[in-house]
Design a protein around this motif. Structure first.
Motif, PDB file in Angstrom:
ATOM      1  N   ILE A 181       3.267   3.036 -10.505  1.00  0.00           N
ATOM      2  CA  ILE A 181       3.554   3.178  -9.080  1.00  0.00           C
ATOM      3  C   ILE A 181       4.698   2.223  -8.777  1.00  0.00           C
ATOM      4  CG2 ILE A 181       2.708   2.822  -6.723  1.00  0.00           C
ATOM      5  CD1 ILE A 181      -0.095   3.504  -7.767  1.00  0.00           C
ATOM      6  N   ARG A 182       5.724   2.721  -8.089  1.00  0.00           N
ATOM      7  CA  ARG A 182       6.901   1.903  -7.771  1.00  0.00           C
ATOM      8  C   ARG A 182       7.137   1.880  -6.260  1.00  0.00           C
ATOM      9  NH1 ARG A 182      11.651   4.593 -10.163  1.00  0.00           N
ATOM     10  NH2 ARG A 182      12.735   2.751  -9.456  1.00  0.00           N
ATOM     11  N   MET A 240       9.242  -7.981   1.088  1.00  0.00           N
ATOM     12  CA  MET A 240      10.202  -7.415   0.148  1.00  0.00           C
ATOM     13  C   MET A 240      11.629  -7.549   0.672  1.00  0.00           C
ATOM     14  SD  MET A 240       9.640  -3.857  -1.747  1.00  0.00           S
ATOM     15  CE  MET A 240      10.462  -3.505  -3.256  1.00  0.00           C
ATOM     16  N   LYS A 241      12.532  -7.879  -0.218  1.00  0.00           N
ATOM     17  CA  LYS A 241      13.950  -8.014   0.127  1.00  0.00           C
ATOM     18  C   LYS A 241      14.668  -6.689  -0.113  1.00  0.00           C
ATOM     19  CE  LYS A 241      14.123 -12.929  -0.541  1.00  0.00           C
ATOM     20  NZ  LYS A 241      13.222 -13.186   0.479  1.00  0.00           N
ATOM     21  N   ARG A 298      -0.278  -4.238 -15.137  1.00  0.00           N
ATOM     22  CA  ARG A 298       0.908  -5.095 -15.206  1.00  0.00           C
ATOM     23  C   ARG A 298       1.658  -4.921 -13.888  1.00  0.00           C
ATOM     24  NH1 ARG A 298       4.598  -4.446 -20.167  1.00  0.00           N
ATOM     25  NH2 ARG A 298       4.934  -2.371 -19.322  1.00  0.00           N
ATOM     26  N   ILE A 299       2.028  -6.036 -13.271  1.00  0.00           N
ATOM     27  CA  ILE A 299       2.790  -6.016 -12.030  1.00  0.00           C
ATOM     28  C   ILE A 299       4.142  -6.654 -12.295  1.00  0.00           C
ATOM     29  CG2 ILE A 299       2.936  -6.931  -9.677  1.00  0.00           C
ATOM     30  CD1 ILE A 299      -0.098  -6.628  -9.503  1.00  0.00           C
ATOM     31  N   TRP A 350       9.272  -3.327  -6.683  1.00  0.00           N
ATOM     32  CA  TRP A 350       7.959  -3.818  -7.072  1.00  0.00           C
ATOM     33  C   TRP A 350       7.297  -2.684  -7.844  1.00  0.00           C
ATOM     34  CZ3 TRP A 350       3.030  -1.993  -6.329  1.00  0.00           C
ATOM     35  CH2 TRP A 350       1.993  -2.874  -6.610  1.00  0.00           C
ATOM     36  N   ARG A 351       6.606  -3.025  -8.929  1.00  0.00           N
ATOM     37  CA  ARG A 351       6.026  -1.980  -9.777  1.00  0.00           C
ATOM     38  C   ARG A 351       4.666  -2.424 -10.292  1.00  0.00           C
ATOM     39  NH1 ARG A 351      10.253  -1.389 -13.541  1.00  0.00           N
ATOM     40  NH2 ARG A 351       9.363  -3.074 -14.725  1.00  0.00           N
TER      41      ARG A 351
END
Length: 77
Positions: free
Chosen positions: A69-70, A48-49, A7-8, A54-55
């Motif tokens: 993972i983050r 990325m802002k 899952r993202i 993001w995970r």
């Protein structure tokens, strides 16, 4: 063999795969997850802002997270 799903999550977007992957152990699932994540992170980090997250998670057969993972972009403050 255990079945796992990816899952993202990126901000408000979150999506899990419907197609699972079988691994002999949690360690084997972790090794695969880190390889997949490594292939994705270059592109993700370039777009990325600030103050975003993001995970990537590995879910078990019940779709419960077992590995995560983050990547976090923070403004210290």
């Amino acid at each position: 063999m255990s079945l796992y799903f990816f899952r993202i999550s990126n901000g408000r977007y979150s999506g899990a795969s419907d197609l699972g992957s079988e691994f002999e152990s949690r360690e084997a699932a972790w090794a695969d997850m880190t390889k997949v994540c490594a292939n994705l992170l270059g592109g993700i980090s370039r777009s990325m802002k600030q103050n975003a997250e993001w995970r990537m998670e590995m879910l078990d057969e019940a779709k419960k997270p077992v590995l995560r993972i983050r990547l976090v972009a923070e403004t210290p403050g």
